[in-house]
Write a protein that holds these residues in place. Structure first.
Motif, PDB file in Angstrom:
ATOM      1  N   ASP A  86       0.856  -1.181   0.000  1.00 53.73           N
ATOM      2  CA  ASP A  86       0.000   0.000   0.000  1.00 53.73           C
ATOM      3  C   ASP A  86       0.891   1.229   0.000  1.00 53.73           C
ATOM      4  O   ASP A  86       1.967   1.224   0.606  1.00 53.73           O
ATOM      5  CB  ASP A  86      -0.924   0.033   1.219  1.00 53.73           C
ATOM      6  CG  ASP A  86      -2.184   0.855   0.957  1.00 53.73           C
ATOM      7  OD1 ASP A  86      -3.261   0.266   0.744  1.00 53.73           O
ATOM      8  OD2 ASP A  86      -2.091   2.105   0.942  1.00 53.73           O
ATOM      9  N   SER A  87       0.444   2.279  -0.682  1.00 57.67           N
ATOM     10  CA  SER A  87       1.234   3.511  -0.742  1.00 57.67           C
ATOM     11  C   SER A  87       0.951   4.436   0.432  1.00 57.67           C
ATOM     12  O   SER A  87       1.669   5.416   0.638  1.00 57.67           O
ATOM     13  CB  SER A  87       0.954   4.251  -2.059  1.00 57.67           C
ATOM     14  OG  SER A  87      -0.419   4.569  -2.160  1.00 57.67           O
ATOM     15  N   ASN A  88      -0.085   4.137   1.220  1.00 56.79           N
ATOM     16  CA  ASN A  88      -0.486   4.992   2.332  1.00 56.79           C
ATOM     17  C   ASN A  88       0.327   4.645   3.577  1.00 56.79           C
ATOM     18  O   ASN A  88       0.185   3.548   4.122  1.00 56.79           O
ATOM     19  CB  ASN A  88      -1.985   4.807   2.605  1.00 56.79           C
ATOM     20  CG  ASN A  88      -2.512   5.754   3.661  1.00 56.79           C
ATOM     21  OD1 ASN A  88      -1.798   6.139   4.578  1.00 56.79           O
ATOM     22  ND2 ASN A  88      -3.767   6.132   3.548  1.00 56.79           N
ATOM     23  N   PRO A  89       1.166   5.567   4.057  1.00 59.73           N
ATOM     24  CA  PRO A  89       2.003   5.250   5.231  1.00 59.73           C
ATOM     25  C   PRO A  89       1.185   4.953   6.479  1.00 59.73           C
ATOM     26  O   PRO A  89       1.586   4.121   7.297  1.00 59.73           O
ATOM     27  CB  PRO A  89       2.873   6.501   5.409  1.00 59.73           C
ATOM     28  CG  PRO A  89       2.193   7.585   4.640  1.00 59.73           C
ATOM     29  CD  PRO A  89       1.453   6.922   3.535  1.00 59.73           C
ATOM     30  N   ALA A  90       0.032   5.618   6.633  1.00 55.06           N
ATOM     31  CA  ALA A  90      -0.794   5.377   7.818  1.00 55.06           C
ATOM     32  C   ALA A  90      -1.353   3.962   7.811  1.00 55.06           C
ATOM     33  O   ALA A  90      -1.430   3.307   8.854  1.00 55.06           O
ATOM     34  CB  ALA A  90      -1.928   6.396   7.887  1.00 55.06           C
ATOM     35  N   ALA A  91      -1.750   3.472   6.632  1.00 53.16           N
ATOM     36  CA  ALA A  91      -2.288   2.111   6.523  1.00 53.16           C
ATOM     37  C   ALA A  91      -1.221   1.085   6.883  1.00 53.16           C
ATOM     38  O   ALA A  91      -1.482   0.135   7.633  1.00 53.16           O
ATOM     39  CB  ALA A  91      -2.814   1.864   5.119  1.00 53.16           C
ATOM     40  N   ILE A  92      -0.014   1.258   6.354  1.00 55.55           N
ATOM     41  CA  ILE A  92       1.069   0.314   6.625  1.00 55.55           C
ATOM     42  C   ILE A  92       1.468   0.366   8.095  1.00 55.55           C
ATOM     43  O   ILE A  92       1.708  -0.664   8.734  1.00 55.55           O
ATOM     44  CB  ILE A  92       2.277   0.602   5.713  1.00 55.55           C
ATOM     45  CG1 ILE A  92       1.906   0.308   4.242  1.00 55.55           C
ATOM     46  CG2 ILE A  92       3.489  -0.204   6.132  1.00 55.55           C
ATOM     47  CD1 ILE A  92       1.548  -1.132   3.955  1.00 55.55           C
ATOM     48  N   SER A  93       1.533   1.565   8.666  1.00 61.76           N
ATOM     49  CA  SER A  93       1.889   1.706  10.083  1.00 61.76           C
ATOM     50  C   SER A  93       0.861   1.018  10.975  1.00 61.76           C
ATOM     51  O   SER A  93       1.221   0.317  11.932  1.00 61.76           O
ATOM     52  CB  SER A  93       1.992   3.193  10.442  1.00 61.76           C
ATOM     53  OG  SER A  93       2.254   3.357  11.821  1.00 61.76           O
ATOM     54  N   SER A  94      -0.413   1.197  10.646  1.00 61.00           N
ATOM     55  CA  SER A  94      -1.481   0.565  11.421  1.00 61.00           C
ATOM     56  C   SER A  94      -1.383  -0.953  11.361  1.00 61.00           C
ATOM     57  O   SER A  94      -1.483  -1.648  12.373  1.00 61.00           O
ATOM     58  CB  SER A  94      -2.844   1.028  10.904  1.00 61.00           C
ATOM     59  OG  SER A  94      -3.897   0.329  11.543  1.00 61.00           O
ATOM     60  N   LEU A  95      -1.166  -1.479  10.157  1.00 56.45           N
ATOM     61  CA  LEU A  95      -1.062  -2.930  10.003  1.00 56.45           C
ATOM     62  C   LEU A  95       0.177  -3.476  10.719  1.00 56.45           C
ATOM     63  O   LEU A  95       0.140  -4.572  11.280  1.00 56.45           O
ATOM     64  CB  LEU A  95      -1.021  -3.299   8.524  1.00 56.45           C
ATOM     65  CG  LEU A  95      -2.377  -3.342   7.830  1.00 56.45           C
ATOM     66  CD1 LEU A  95      -2.208  -3.515   6.333  1.00 56.45           C
ATOM     67  CD2 LEU A  95      -3.233  -4.479   8.392  1.00 56.45           C
ATOM     68  N   ARG A  96       1.241  -2.709  10.713  1.00 53.12           N
ATOM     69  CA  ARG A  96       2.450  -3.159  11.415  1.00 53.12           C
ATOM     70  C   ARG A  96       2.168  -3.305  12.917  1.00 53.12           C
ATOM     71  O   ARG A  96       2.592  -4.270  13.556  1.00 53.12           O
ATOM     72  CB  ARG A  96       3.586  -2.167  11.157  1.00 53.12           C
ATOM     73  CG  ARG A  96       4.932  -2.621  11.695  1.00 53.12           C
ATOM     74  CD  ARG A  96       6.070  -1.781  11.146  1.00 53.12           C
ATOM     75  NE  ARG A  96       6.340  -2.093   9.743  1.00 53.12           N
ATOM     76  CZ  ARG A  96       6.238  -1.217   8.746  1.00 53.12           C
ATOM     77  NH1 ARG A  96       5.873   0.022   8.983  1.00 53.12           N
ATOM     78  NH2 ARG A  96       6.498  -1.592   7.510  1.00 53.12           N
ATOM     79  N   GLN A  97       1.421  -2.358  13.458  1.00 47.97           N
ATOM     80  CA  GLN A  97       1.054  -2.438  14.876  1.00 47.97           C
ATOM     81  C   GLN A  97       0.155  -3.642  15.149  1.00 47.97           C
ATOM     82  O   GLN A  97       0.300  -4.322  16.168  1.00 47.97           O
ATOM     83  CB  GLN A  97       0.347  -1.146  15.297  1.00 47.97           C
ATOM     84  CG  GLN A  97       1.256   0.071  15.319  1.00 47.97           C
ATOM     85  CD  GLN A  97       0.510   1.359  15.640  1.00 47.97           C
ATOM     86  OE1 GLN A  97      -0.654   1.333  16.025  1.00 47.97           O
ATOM     87  NE2 GLN A  97       1.174   2.489  15.463  1.00 47.97           N
ATOM     88  N   ILE A  98      -0.775  -3.910  14.227  1.00 54.06           N
ATOM     89  CA  ILE A  98      -1.670  -5.051  14.401  1.00 54.06           C
ATOM     90  C   ILE A  98      -0.884  -6.359  14.375  1.00 54.06           C
ATOM     91  O   ILE A  98      -1.100  -7.251  15.213  1.00 54.06           O
ATOM     92  CB  ILE A  98      -2.769  -5.051  13.317  1.00 54.06           C
ATOM     93  CG1 ILE A  98      -3.725  -3.872  13.533  1.00 54.06           C
ATOM     94  CG2 ILE A  98      -3.539  -6.372  13.312  1.00 54.06           C
ATOM     95  CD1 ILE A  98      -4.732  -3.666  12.407  1.00 54.06           C
ATOM     96  N   LEU A  99       0.051  -6.494  13.443  1.00 52.68           N
ATOM     97  CA  LEU A  99       0.865  -7.715  13.371  1.00 52.68           C
ATOM     98  C   LEU A  99       1.670  -7.906  14.648  1.00 52.68           C
ATOM     99  O   LEU A  99       1.834  -9.033  15.135  1.00 52.68           O
ATOM    100  CB  LEU A  99       1.795  -7.665  12.158  1.00 52.68           C
ATOM    101  CG  LEU A  99       1.148  -7.734  10.784  1.00 52.68           C
ATOM    102  CD1 LEU A  99       2.227  -7.704   9.702  1.00 52.68           C
ATOM    103  CD2 LEU A  99       0.283  -8.976  10.624  1.00 52.68           C
ATOM    104  N   THR A 100       2.174  -6.799  15.200  1.00 54.91           N
ATOM    105  CA  THR A 100       2.922  -6.878  16.460  1.00 54.91           C
ATOM    106  C   THR A 100       2.008  -7.343  17.586  1.00 54.91           C
ATOM    107  O   THR A 100       2.370  -8.217  18.389  1.00 54.91           O
ATOM    108  CB  THR A 100       3.533  -5.504  16.806  1.00 54.91           C
ATOM    109  OG1 THR A 100       4.449  -5.125  15.772  1.00 54.91           O
ATOM    110  CG2 THR A 100       4.275  -5.567  18.131  1.00 54.91           C
TER     111      THR A 100
END
Length: 198
Positions: A86-100
């Motif tokens: 995804d090109s949206n940094p907020a989307a990737i950051s959110s998903l990274r937190q969820i995976l953690t």
């Protein structure tokens, strides 16, 4: 089905619930953005019923992940690995937190332009691909062509698409066969099966 807000600001959040699998009923928030259309729970449940025999052990690619609903559902249901773009940094950051939070180690995330990323050759082919691009930007058919031409797909891969146009009106690779389709509101949902070339 949920539609994006018509307001000019896009800093709100939405709710995502994982339907089944290891993380069944877990709920998370995700950042809303212009053009984001999270796949409705009912459609997601139908899709994963169609895919039930093919998700466990699959290598999954989610090209325009957005909220990550399909990506997380596939991981919850036993995919061996999954890559979200995804090109949206907020989307990737959110998903990274969820995976953690989920202690998930087999999910990968890349903040990239999906079409540019697909222009490169795939290191490993994927068994299952999700394509839910923003509408009105002519992204779906070029993405499908790149998946086929650049070696991103396993010989009998499954590809899920969401589109404004009916599946019959799309110009997709000749090796793909329409397996199932459904319409909800103005959105067409379709599952395609790639048939190996002779």
């Amino acid at each position: 089905m949920r539609k994006p807000s018509a307001k000019p600001e896009h800093n709100g959040s939405g709710q995502l619930r994982i339907i089944a699998g290891e993380w069944r009923s877990r709920q998370f928030t995700f950042p809303m953005a212009h053009g984001l259309r999270p796949t409705p729970n009912r459609v997601r449940e139908t899709l994963f019923n169609w895919l039930a025999p093919h998700v466990p052990g699959a290598h999954v690619l989610d090209c325009f992940t957005g909220s990550g609903a399909l990506y997380l559902e596939a991981l919850s249901r036993g995919a061996s690995s999954a890559l979200a773009l995804d090109s949206n940094p907020a989307a990737i950051s959110s998903l990274r937190q969820i995976l953690t939070t989920l202690k998930c180690e087999n999910g990968q995330l890349l903040q990239v332009d999906a079409l540019r990323h697909l222009e490169g050759q795939a290191a490993t082919p994927f068994d299952l691909v999700f394509l839910d691009p923003p509408f009105g930007k002519d992204l779906l058919e070029p993405a499908c062509a790149l998946l086929e031409d650049k070696g991103w797909l396993a010989s009998d891969a499954w590809v899920y698409t969401e589109s404004e146009a009916a599946p019959s009106a799309l110009t997709l690779p000749s090796t793909w066969r329409l397996h199932r389709e459904q319409k909800a509101g103005q959105v067409y949902y379709a599952l395609w099966h790639r048939l190996a070339k002779d």
